[in-house]
Every structure is written in C-alpha cells, then in structure tokens.
Design an enzyme around this catalytic site. Structure first.
Site: not given
Ligand SMILES: *Cc1c(COP(=O)(O)O)cnc(C)c1O
Length: 285
Positions: A36-37
């Site tokens: 989920q960067s």
C-alpha cells in the site's frame, strides 16, 4: 495538495529525482515499497504525466487486494511485481533482475529507493519550508515550530535543513511512525548530503535532528491514538489524515501539547503529508 494524483509528500521529492532521471536519459523508473505504498503510487502517477515507463516492485505484505493505492496503481495500468518476502535483500535481487532484463532490451532503468529518501529528493522539502516561510511572512505569521512525519526520513531531513536555511529560528520535531536503527543518524546523513548538493558550507549535527516515537503497534499498524487524531481532525476541520503516517503524526503533536512540550505562545505548523488513499485500504480497528 501537491498537484499529482491524490497529492502527498513524495511529489516534492520526485520533482528532483525524475528530473535527474530525465537528464540522464533514463526511460523506465523502478521503485519499491509496501503493497500500500503511497510513494509507489505517486511515483507511478508522476511517471504517467512525464511519459516514463514505471515498474513497482512491492512487498507482498499487508493489504494486497485491489484497494487503496493498489486500486490506483491498477487504474493507471502500472506494472506491479510482488515479492513474497519480508527481506529487503530479496526485493533488491528482484529489482536487479528486472533492471538487467531492461538493459538487455535496450532500455535505461532508473531506480528510486524507498520513499525517495535520498539527499536529492529531500531538497524538495527545503523548497517546501522556503515557500512556507514566505507565505507565513506575507500573512504576518511567525512560525515557531514545525511538526512533520518521519517514515523513511527524507521529509524530516529536508524540513530540518529548510528551517536552518530559511526558518528564522523555527524548531522542527519529526514524529517517528516506522522504527529504524539509528533513525536520527539516517536523517542526519540525508540532510548533510543535501547540504553538499546545495553547495552550502552548513552542516547539521545530531542535536538538530529532534525525533519523538509514535510508532505504536508497528509500521502501518493503526494506533488507537492515531485513529482518535484522524477523527478529531475530520470532525473539526473536514480534513482527512491517514492511519499509517499523518494520523500518528498528529496524535504525536497532540500528545506533546498535553505534555507541555511546546510553550503556550508557540505557533506550531502541522505538516500534512498526504496518504489519504490508505484510508480506503487499511482497516482502522
Ligand atoms: C512517505 C510518507 C511520509 C513520510 O515521509 P518520509 O520522507 O518517508 O519520512 C509521510 N506521510 C505520507 C502520507 C507518506 O506517504
């Protein structure tokens, strides 16, 4: 509100790194991060605008469904390569493999490290503080203290250096949201690397890097204090923070206020660094 995708603090760093990539004639950007960067998604969005190819090599950990940032990555049609490992060296092996493949195919890859937290990227935050100080001066506001998030450290490094150069004595506190060995030393190294690039004689010391730990249960694991801070901000201002970075940072600011860390007459700036996409992916409780 930095003008690309849903905004966020990586845009300022990428402004410098992608200019460097283009100047070097590179055509394919590779970066890495968690599934989920925010950084990976914003990098992809900037590459789309600049017509650069982009490959995201992400750790297959946390929320890996097509939600939040991974949904945005998918909508942009970005190539995502998952590495099923907790170890950074396995991620780097994969990045090396992909880079070699690209070179064989006649491409020129450019690698951007986690969070774009390298000296060149942090200069984006020297700019930020310069702009902030100019805007405050235009409104007759004197800023005494700036509180920002410290995840991979580049933001904090740039903010500290920016405050030294343009801050009229404003203090800076970085709120740690990801545990790191000798984090202070890492931030110092980035900031002093930026000094070299800027060709200033100035060098920072450990004492300039003031950090407070609000990681809570762990990196990207929401904390109770952070969740309460997200609600408080939303209820009072209609502004959204996120569970990984800015919620915990604001919780840190509030806690430090309660502990008398700031003096009563200090004007404090909370630096909202983005991250809203993860609200739609990472469960808060
Ligand atoms: C990456 C990130 C940060 C932390 O910035 P670093 O330069 O990595 O320390 C803060 N907020 C958001 C929303 C981020 O994505």
């Amino acid at each position: 509100m930095s003008g690309v995708a849903l905004g966020g603090n990586k845009v300022r760093k990428l402004e410098y790194l992608l200019a460097d990539a283009k100047a070097k004639g590179c055509d394919t950007i590779i970066t890495t991060g968690a599934a989920q960067s925010n950084h990976a998604t914003i990098t992809a969005a900037c590459c789309k605008r600049l017509r650069l190819d982009v490959i995201l090599v992400l750790k297959q950990r946390g929320v890996t469904e097509k939600k939040g940032n991974l949904l945005l990555d998918d909508l942009m049609g970005v190539k995502v390569v998952f590495v099923d490992s907790d170890h950074d060296d396995e991620v780097f092996t994969e990045i090396e493999r992909i880079s070699d493949e690209l070179r064989v195919a006649g491409k020129k890859p450019y690698f951007i490290p986690v969070g774009a937290s390298v000296p060149l990227g942090s200069i984006g935050y020297v700019d930020c503080i310069k702009e902030m100080m100019e805007q405050a001066a235009a409104q007759d506001v004197k800023i005494d203290h700036i509180v920002c998030c410290a995840g991979s450290g580049g933001t904090h490094a740039g903010v500290v250096l920016g405050a030294k150069l343009f801050g009229n004595g404003a203090k800076v506190t970085g709120i740690i949201v990801a545990p790191k060995e000798d984090f202070q030393g890492q931030v110092l190294e980035i900031a002093n690397g930026a000094c070299e690039i800027l060709e200033t004689e100035l060098r920072l010391t450990r004492g300039d890097i003031v950090m407070e730990d609000y990681v809570g249960p762990g990196y990207s694991k929401p904390s109770e204090q952070g969740n309460a801070a997200i609600r408080l901000m939303a209820e009072n201002e209609g502004i959204f923070l996120d569970p990984v970075y800015t919620g915990k940072t604001f919780a840190g600011l509030l806690d430090l206020c309660a502990k008398g860390y700031f003096s009563d007459d200090e004007a404090i700036v909370f630096l909202h660094s983005g991250g809203v996409a993860s609200l739609f992916a990472i469960p808060m409780d």
